[in-house]
Design a protein around this motif. Structure first.
Motif, PDB file in Angstrom:
ATOM      1  N   SER A  96      19.634 -12.175  -6.431  1.00  0.00           N
ATOM      2  CA  SER A  96      20.817 -11.877  -6.381  1.00  0.00           C
ATOM      3  C   SER A  96      22.095 -11.564  -5.628  1.00  0.00           C
ATOM      4  N   GLN A  97      22.934 -12.042  -5.491  1.00  0.00           N
ATOM      5  CA  GLN A  97      23.853 -11.913  -4.026  1.00  0.00           C
ATOM      6  C   GLN A  97      24.435 -10.138  -4.076  1.00  0.00           C
ATOM      7  N   ASP A  98      24.482  -8.922  -5.571  1.00  0.00           N
ATOM      8  CA  ASP A  98      24.624  -8.195  -5.499  1.00  0.00           C
ATOM      9  C   ASP A  98      23.186  -7.387  -4.359  1.00  0.00           C
ATOM     10  N   LYS A  99      22.287  -7.704  -5.396  1.00  0.00           N
ATOM     11  CA  LYS A  99      20.701  -6.885  -4.863  1.00  0.00           C
ATOM     12  C   LYS A  99      20.729  -6.695  -3.075  1.00  0.00           C
ATOM     13  N   HIS A 100      20.727  -8.320  -2.636  1.00  0.00           N
ATOM     14  CA  HIS A 100      20.770  -8.428  -1.372  1.00  0.00           C
ATOM     15  C   HIS A 100      22.445  -7.298  -0.145  1.00  0.00           C
ATOM     16  N   ASP A 101      23.346  -7.048  -0.810  1.00  0.00           N
ATOM     17  CA  ASP A 101      24.445  -6.639  -0.165  1.00  0.00           C
ATOM     18  C   ASP A 101      23.918  -5.703  -0.492  1.00  0.00           C
ATOM     19  N   ASN A 130       0.796  -1.443   0.239  1.00  0.00           N
ATOM     20  CA  ASN A 130      -0.240  -0.442  -0.241  1.00  0.00           C
ATOM     21  C   ASN A 130       1.052   1.682   0.393  1.00  0.00           C
ATOM     22  N   ARG A 131       1.949   0.998   0.360  1.00  0.00           N
ATOM     23  CA  ARG A 131       2.883   2.549  -0.096  1.00  0.00           C
ATOM     24  C   ARG A 131       3.213   2.873  -1.199  1.00  0.00           C
ATOM     25  N   TRP A 132       3.078   2.198  -2.274  1.00  0.00           N
ATOM     26  CA  TRP A 132       3.526   2.699  -3.561  1.00  0.00           C
ATOM     27  C   TRP A 132       2.892   1.988  -4.779  1.00  0.00           C
ATOM     28  N   ARG A 133       1.852   2.718  -5.557  1.00  0.00           N
ATOM     29  CA  ARG A 133       1.447   2.057  -7.443  1.00  0.00           C
ATOM     30  C   ARG A 133       2.928   1.225  -7.735  1.00  0.00           C
ATOM     31  N   ASN A 134       2.511  -0.418  -7.491  1.00  0.00           N
ATOM     32  CA  ASN A 134       3.203  -1.431  -8.044  1.00  0.00           C
ATOM     33  C   ASN A 134       3.990  -2.163  -6.831  1.00  0.00           C
ATOM     34  N   SER A 135       4.226  -1.350  -5.241  1.00  0.00           N
ATOM     35  CA  SER A 135       5.027  -1.719  -4.648  1.00  0.00           C
ATOM     36  C   SER A 135       4.664  -3.162  -3.509  1.00  0.00           C
ATOM     37  N   SER A 136       6.179  -3.629  -3.015  1.00  0.00           N
ATOM     38  CA  SER A 136       5.612  -4.705  -2.540  1.00  0.00           C
ATOM     39  C   SER A 136       6.513  -4.906  -1.573  1.00  0.00           C
ATOM     40  N   LEU A 137       7.055  -6.014  -0.182  1.00  0.00           N
ATOM     41  CA  LEU A 137       8.509  -6.356   0.394  1.00  0.00           C
ATOM     42  C   LEU A 137      10.100  -6.660  -0.644  1.00  0.00           C
ATOM     43  N   ALA A 138      10.849  -6.195  -0.842  1.00  0.00           N
ATOM     44  CA  ALA A 138      11.570  -6.311  -1.712  1.00  0.00           C
ATOM     45  C   ALA A 138      12.119  -7.874  -2.550  1.00  0.00           C
ATOM     46  N   ALA A 139      12.428  -7.769  -3.035  1.00  0.00           N
ATOM     47  CA  ALA A 139      12.932  -9.882  -3.411  1.00  0.00           C
ATOM     48  C   ALA A 139      14.580  -9.418  -3.619  1.00  0.00           C
ATOM     49  N   GLU A 140      15.174 -10.770  -3.434  1.00  0.00           N
ATOM     50  CA  GLU A 140      17.151 -10.369  -3.111  1.00  0.00           C
ATOM     51  C   GLU A 140      17.115 -11.596  -4.322  1.00  0.00           C
ATOM     52  N   TYR A 156      21.620  -5.527  12.510  1.00  0.00           N
ATOM     53  CA  TYR A 156      20.968  -5.030  11.740  1.00  0.00           C
ATOM     54  C   TYR A 156      20.016  -6.596  11.130  1.00  0.00           C
ATOM     55  N   LYS A 157      18.188  -5.991  10.954  1.00  0.00           N
ATOM     56  CA  LYS A 157      17.287  -7.568  11.017  1.00  0.00           C
ATOM     57  C   LYS A 157      15.656  -6.300  10.461  1.00  0.00           C
ATOM     58  N   TYR A 158      15.506  -6.737   9.240  1.00  0.00           N
ATOM     59  CA  TYR A 158      14.413  -6.417   8.787  1.00  0.00           C
ATOM     60  C   TYR A 158      13.899  -7.632   7.342  1.00  0.00           C
ATOM     61  N   HIS A 159      12.149  -7.053   7.215  1.00  0.00           N
ATOM     62  CA  HIS A 159      11.917  -8.523   6.800  1.00  0.00           C
ATOM     63  C   HIS A 159      12.126  -7.471   5.353  1.00  0.00           C
ATOM     64  N   ILE A 160      12.224  -9.202   4.427  1.00  0.00           N
ATOM     65  CA  ILE A 160      12.042  -8.810   2.689  1.00  0.00           C
ATOM     66  C   ILE A 160      10.660  -9.941   2.527  1.00  0.00           C
ATOM     67  N   GLY A 161      11.020  -9.424   1.310  1.00  0.00           N
ATOM     68  CA  GLY A 161       9.695 -10.137   0.628  1.00  0.00           C
ATOM     69  C   GLY A 161       9.484 -11.690   0.548  1.00  0.00           C
ATOM     70  N   LEU A 162      10.815 -12.826   0.991  1.00  0.00           N
ATOM     71  CA  LEU A 162      10.845 -14.127   0.754  1.00  0.00           C
ATOM     72  C   LEU A 162       9.788 -14.941   1.421  1.00  0.00           C
ATOM     73  N   ASN A 163       8.929 -15.858   1.295  1.00  0.00           N
ATOM     74  CA  ASN A 163       8.016 -16.035   2.385  1.00  0.00           C
ATOM     75  C   ASN A 163       7.471 -17.845   1.699  1.00  0.00           C
ATOM     76  N   TYR A 164       6.572 -18.413   2.713  1.00  0.00           N
ATOM     77  CA  TYR A 164       6.787 -20.095   1.867  1.00  0.00           C
ATOM     78  C   TYR A 164       5.378 -20.078   1.732  1.00  0.00           C
ATOM     79  N   VAL A 165       4.360 -20.626   0.225  1.00  0.00           N
ATOM     80  CA  VAL A 165       3.152 -20.925  -0.188  1.00  0.00           C
ATOM     81  C   VAL A 165       3.464 -22.215  -0.231  1.00  0.00           C
TER      82      VAL A 165
END
Length: 372
Positions: free
Chosen positions: A261-266, A249-259, A282-291
């Motif tokens: 690649s290692q570059d994106k993770h870093d 709901n934060r922006w149009r076409n937005s979601s929790l971040a996907a990683e 540091y700890k923070y939620h990202i978009g990976l989940n089990y479905v």
């Protein structure tokens, strides 16, 4: 040297095989017919350019802006590009303001007419052309209903001269700091001129709404290659499921971040380290989940979630095999972070969202309205 369409392609990144299910991050938009820019061509018309060089410039500008681009300032058709023209030698002249050309035909005939003559002087001070372009953008773009449009200055130069008040670098830096992209095209002493012009050029590409950081290949290098993805660290403590809903709901076409690649993770870790309200460890939620029996990455509302592929960045002992441990957060371990599985309704932490960049495939209106 022929530039033509290349000039506009410098504004975008093209990945013909990209789809939302590709395990790569979104590139910048590639639909040239949807370019929405305010562009000013700043052209050297001193004797150093030569008649043939000036004719070549006219041909390439006309060619570039006739490649399916919608020219003009029709308020009912926001995805349009306006083109202004400045010539310079010892002084600068406005040949066309940003509203003069209202069609491809206007551009074709207007450019060739305006660039038909060389001025009888060897003096060529780019600073004068940049300064006039800056005033035009302030008067005709910044202070208008098109203030949110990407602004581009394309420089065609036969030499790089000037110091003190005629030094082009301070003006170029001021333009870039205000969000203007500068593309440079060299005519003449190729290596020396291009090396000098490289100091005023900037990478022109898609861009992000205020408060978002564009994902690029190197976090520490603002000029590194950019993707069509914007990232935002949110310094609010929330459970994974609440973070997912907040991001969508934060922006149009937005979601929790996907990683992907290692570059994106870093990159996301670097962003967290430089975001106020995030602190070590540091700890923070990202978009990976089990479905439904597999790990997937969240995507914007209406798009299919993307199955997890390599690389896997789980910390030791993860993921937990319990069906309740179906969310994922990044947890600092040593000098980096790794994934740990958590319950979606437990384990509050900050979180990281991502959204599409503003580009030819994703128009952002003047209010940056997520619901448009």
């Amino acid at each position: 040297m022929k530039f033509g369409l290349l000039i506009l392609l410098l504004l975008i990144s093209v990945y013909a095989d990209y789809s939302p299910l590709s395990y790569v991050d979104r590139p910048c938009g590639s639909d040239l017919s949807n370019l929405w820019l305010d562009v000013i061509a700043v052209v050297d018309n001193s004797r150093g350019m030569t008649v043939a060089g000036l004719d070549n410039v006219a041909a390439n500008i006309a060619s570039a802006f006739s490649s399916g681009t919608r020219i003009g300032s029709d308020a009912n058709k926001p995805r349009t590009t306006r083109l202004g023209l400045v010539t310079y030698n010892s002084a600068a002249t406005q040949k066309a303001d940003l509203n003069q050309y209202q069609s491809i035909g206007d551009v074709f005939f207007g450019i060739f007419d305006a660039l038909s003559n060389i001025v009888n002087t060897n003096e060529s001070y780019l600073a004068t052309g940049l300064e006039l372009a800056e005033r035009m953008l302030i008067d005709q773009s910044v202070n208008s209903t098109r203030a949110h449009y990407q602004k581009v200055v394309i420089v065609y130069a036969s030499e790089y001269a000037g110091n003190g008040e005629l030094d082009p670098l301070p003006i170029a830096e001021r333009l870039k700091l205000s969000g203007v992209n500068i593309i440079t095209v060299a005519y003449g002493d190729a290596y020396g001129l291009m090396k000098s012009l490289s100091h005023i050029a900037s990478p022109a590409n898609c861009f992000c709404p205020n408060g978002w950081v564009q994902y690029r290949s190197d976090y520490s290098d603002l000029a590194s290659s950019r993707y069509g993805v914007c990232i935002q660290g949110v310094a609010l403590s929330a459970k994974w499921l609440a973070a997912k809903m907040s991001c969508s709901n934060r922006w149009r076409n937005s979601s929790l971040a996907a990683e992907f690649s290692q570059d994106k993770h870093d990159f996301i870790f670097n962003l967290a380290q430089n975001t106020q309200g995030f602190s070590p460890p540091y700890k923070y939620h990202i978009g990976l989940n089990y479905v439904s029996g597999s790990w997937v990455w969240t995507q914007p509302t209406g798009l299919q979630q993307v199955p997890l592929q390599q690389p896997l960045m789980w910390l030791s002992g993860n993921p937990q095999q319990s069906s309740t441990q179906s969310g994922v957060m990044n947890m600092q371990s040593g000098q980096g972070t790794g994934w740990i599985s958590i319950a979606k309704m437990a384990g509050s932490a900050n979180y990281v969202c991502e959204t599409y960049s503003c580009d030819t495939d994703n128009y952002c209106d003047e209010n940056m309205n997520k619901n448009q």
